[in-house]
Write a protein that holds these residues in place. Structure first.
Motif, short mmCIF file in Angstrom:
data_model
loop_
_atom_site.label_atom_id
_atom_site.label_comp_id
_atom_site.label_asym_id
_atom_site.label_seq_id
_atom_site.Cartn_x
_atom_site.Cartn_y
_atom_site.Cartn_z
N GLU A 50 -4.66 2.76 14.80
CA GLU A 50 -3.78 2.08 13.85
C GLU A 50 -4.57 1.13 12.96
O GLU A 50 -4.35 1.06 11.75
N LYS A 51 -5.51 0.40 13.55
CA LYS A 51 -6.33 -0.53 12.77
C LYS A 51 -7.17 0.21 11.75
O LYS A 51 -7.32 -0.24 10.59
N GLU A 52 -7.74 1.35 12.14
CA GLU A 52 -8.55 2.15 11.21
C GLU A 52 -7.72 2.57 10.00
O GLU A 52 -8.19 2.50 8.86
N ARG A 56 -8.25 1.36 6.10
CA ARG A 56 -8.48 2.36 5.04
C ARG A 56 -7.48 2.20 3.91
O ARG A 56 -7.85 2.26 2.72
N ILE A 57 -6.20 1.97 4.26
CA ILE A 57 -5.16 1.83 3.24
C ILE A 57 -5.37 0.59 2.39
O ILE A 57 -5.29 0.63 1.17
N THR A 58 -5.68 -0.53 3.04
CA THR A 58 -5.90 -1.76 2.27
C THR A 58 -7.16 -1.66 1.43
O THR A 58 -7.26 -2.27 0.36
N GLY A 59 -8.13 -0.86 1.91
CA GLY A 59 -9.35 -0.67 1.12
C GLY A 59 -9.09 0.12 -0.16
O GLY A 59 -9.82 -0.02 -1.14
N LEU A 60 -8.04 0.95 -0.14
CA LEU A 60 -7.68 1.75 -1.31
C LEU A 60 -6.67 1.04 -2.21
O LEU A 60 -6.36 1.53 -3.30
N THR A 69 1.69 -6.95 2.48
CA THR A 69 2.91 -6.16 2.30
C THR A 69 2.69 -4.71 2.71
O THR A 69 3.52 -4.10 3.39
N LEU A 70 1.57 -4.15 2.29
CA LEU A 70 1.26 -2.76 2.66
C LEU A 70 1.12 -2.62 4.17
O LEU A 70 1.59 -1.64 4.76
N LYS A 71 0.47 -3.59 4.80
CA LYS A 71 0.33 -3.54 6.26
C LYS A 71 1.69 -3.56 6.94
O LYS A 71 1.93 -2.82 7.89
N HIS A 72 2.57 -4.42 6.44
CA HIS A 72 3.92 -4.50 7.02
C HIS A 72 4.66 -3.18 6.87
O HIS A 72 5.27 -2.67 7.83
#
Length: 359
Positions: A50-52, A56-60, A69-72
């Protein structure tokens, strides 16, 4: 302006449809992943994975949403995905109501547990002598009760407490039960005793302290004799259901569950009777569910109302302990009914109108 607003809304609606389609595709892939994990015995939740994904998503991320917000949003998607895997697992369990909608009825020696009428199981905590057993058996027979319990192997908190008469106790139980025409239930604590027990008793009880004894559960699963499985002292309902699954997946479908109270911080009763376990277990599984009001309360003054509550909640049976002279009992002296007290309990249960045939 209105035309521009409608066009923008139409574009958003189109994106929403695409998001829904992608989420559905993701859910299907998660379902497949869950099946692979199930077959490999891999945990459903993998925090490192999940952390990976979140990194990756926040890096993009190029905005306008902040990383938090994206993490939530994605954590909520992960949570929903994990729920899908867990629900799929529940559907696959052999004991699950989703797997088998109809109720299981366990039958032995002319008795039906889980049928149209609840049953009462009564008898001494420990088998102590032939005279003790005969006194209780006669009281049960005279009351029209057909199932007697009695402990021959007694796993105790202290190694210095009475541990039961063992095989001699089982032999006494069979002799007296045959004399009075009663069915019998007794606890077995070691896998090597199961084949032996089948010669003397009608139902094997797996006690609370052995609910997590997986080797014993597997051996009982291979036996052709009904099983009464007690909930562990601090077991969750999920753990309780999976203990039953150990038995059923090993081949034995004649399983009865029994709530006997769980360990909490409350000291007013011996344990805490989890009455909600009855409807939940009836809802989640197709197995008969009983309630042991003796061990769950440890108080003779409240056993009758607790038994009524259990039956009102849908229990298929009640278990109580009875001894000719509780003050001299070698175990659980304070919580066993004497014969007159048991008679009052039984009459109160019948008068409640909860013990007859259910519609």
């Amino acid at each position: 302006m209105n035309e521009t607003l409608e066009q923008l809304r139409a574009s958003v609606d189109g994106i929403d449809s695409q998001l829904l389609e992608l989420l559905s595709k993701r859910a299907e892939l998660v379902h497949q992943i869950g099946q692979v994990k199930e077959s490999q015995g891999v945990p459903k939740f993998e925090p490192e994975r999940e952390k990976e994904i979140l990194d990756r998503i926040t890096g993009l991320n190029k905005g306008p949403f902040p990383d938090s917000t994206l993490k939530h949003l994605f954590k909520e998607i992960f949570k929903a995905s994990l729920n899908i895997q867990q629900e799929d697992h529940k559907r696959q369990l052999l004991v699950s109501r989703k797997k088998r909608p109809e109720d299981t009825i366990v039958q032995f020696k002319g008795v039906q547990v889980g049928g149209p009428s609840p049953v009462l199981v009564a008898g001494p905590c420990s088998i102590e002598s032939r005279e003790q057993l005969r006194t209780v058996a006669k009281a049960l027979k005279d009351s029209g009760i057909t199932i007697m319990r009695g402990g021959a192997f007694k796993p105790r908190t202290s190694p210095y407490d009475f541990q039961g008469l063992g095989l001699d106790g089982l032999k006494l139980l069979k002799e007296v039960a045959d004399e009075f025409g009663l069915a019998t239930i007794s606890e077995i604590v070691h896998p090597s005793h199961i084949e032996l027990a089948a010669d003397y008793i009608d139902v094997i009880q797996i006690g609370a302290r052995n609910m997590h004894n997986f080797e014993l559960l597997k051996e009982v699963g291979g036996a052709k004799i009904p099983v009464l499985l007690k909930r562990g002292l601090s077991a969750t309902l999920d753990e309780f259901v999976h203990a039953a699954e150990y038995i059923m997946v090993s081949g034995n479908e004649q399983i009865m569950l029994i709530e006997r109270g769980i360990r909490t911080y409350e000291k007013a009763t011996r344990n805490t009777l989890d009455i909600s376990a009855v409807p939940l277990l009836k809802q989640e599984t197709h197995l008969p569910v009983m309630v042991d009001v003796t061990h769950s309360t440890g108080r003779k003054d409240i056993m009758l109302p607790c038994a009524k509550a259990a039956l009102a909640a849908g229990a298929d049976g009640i278990m109580v302990e009875v001894h000719p002279d509780p003050q001299t009992a070698l175990s659980d002296a304070a919580q066993q009914f004497d014969i007159p007290q048991f008679g009052e309990f039984w009459e109160g249960l019948k008068k409640s109108g909860l013990f007859g045939p259910r519609s």
